[in-house]
Enzyme design. Structure first.
Site, PDB file in Angstrom:
ATOM      1  CB  ALA A 212      66.583   6.297 -24.189  1.00  0.00           C
TER       2      ALA A 212
ATOM      3  CG  HIS B 235      61.173  -4.281  -1.381  1.00  0.00           C
ATOM      4  ND1 HIS B 235      60.468  -5.332  -1.039  1.00  0.00           N
ATOM      5  CD2 HIS B 235      61.157  -4.210  -2.836  1.00  0.00           C
ATOM      6  CE1 HIS B 235      59.859  -5.889  -2.242  1.00  0.00           C
ATOM      7  NE2 HIS B 235      60.309  -5.100  -3.228  1.00  0.00           N
TER       8      HIS B 235
ATOM      9  CB  ALA C 234      69.536   9.456 -22.393  1.00  0.00           C
TER      10      ALA C 234
END
Length: 187
Positions: A144, A119, A162
């Site tokens: 993850a 944005h 992760a």
């Protein structure tokens, strides 16, 4: 503007002005993705049924060795390309307006988020957007709870630890981790 024309426009990094006809087209395309992901996530499906539903969502065929454990979320779907033998684990969210390409033999961990939209930094124009693609090479392991930001390329054989937030390109056969992700060692 057709869906394909819009996807090309977005993936080229063109400005999408909040409230414009192009922005409205983006929301229109999202309705298809929302319907199909609701279907994917609503009940049990065999691996073959999931592959067929994901092929419909992506609007392109997937390899017989593709694997997915739902839920899976996307706001477009038609700008994702997934290579042979890739597996996507539970809870992943792909924001693919800018394009997401995932190579062969990749493992995408639980709750991975891949973003292709930024944005405007100007508070008065905050709803305006630009999109840049994310490219993930072959045999990449994304752990993850990883977040990959717009415009990132992750080269072949890399491992993303992760919980990492990937803000810069990742070299081949390297391990990165942390917030922001930094080089840890070579594979």
């Amino acid at each position: 503007m057709t869906d394909k024309e819009f996807l090309h426009y977005a993936s080229e990094g063109n400005l999408i002005v909040a409230g414009s006809d192009i922005h409205k087209k983006m929301h229109s395309i999202s309705q298809r993705a929302l319907r199909l992901t609701a279907q994917i996530n609503a009940s049990y499906h065999t691996p073959e049924e999931l592959r067929d539903l994901m092929s419909e969502l992506l609007d392109k065929p997937l390899d017989d060795n593709f694997g997915l454990f739902p839920p899976f979320h996307t706001d477009c779907g038609q700008n994702i390309t997934i290579g042979k033998g890739t597996f996507i684990n539970m809870g992943c969210s792909f924001q693919d307006w800018g394009g997401i390409t995932i190579g062969d033999g990749c493992l995408i961990g639980h709750n991975c988020t891949i973003c292709t939209v930024n944005h405007s930094k100007d508070p008065d124009r905050r709803g305006d957007m630009t999109c840049t693609p994310v490219k993930i090479g072959n045999q990449v392991w994304v752990g993850a709870n990883v977040t990959i930001l717009p415009g990132i390329t992750i080269a072949d054989g890399a491992i993303i630890a992760a919980g990492a937030v990937v803000t810069k390109d990742v070299a081949p056969r390297t391990i990165v981790g942390g917030v922001p992700a930094k080089f840890i060692k070579e594979v």
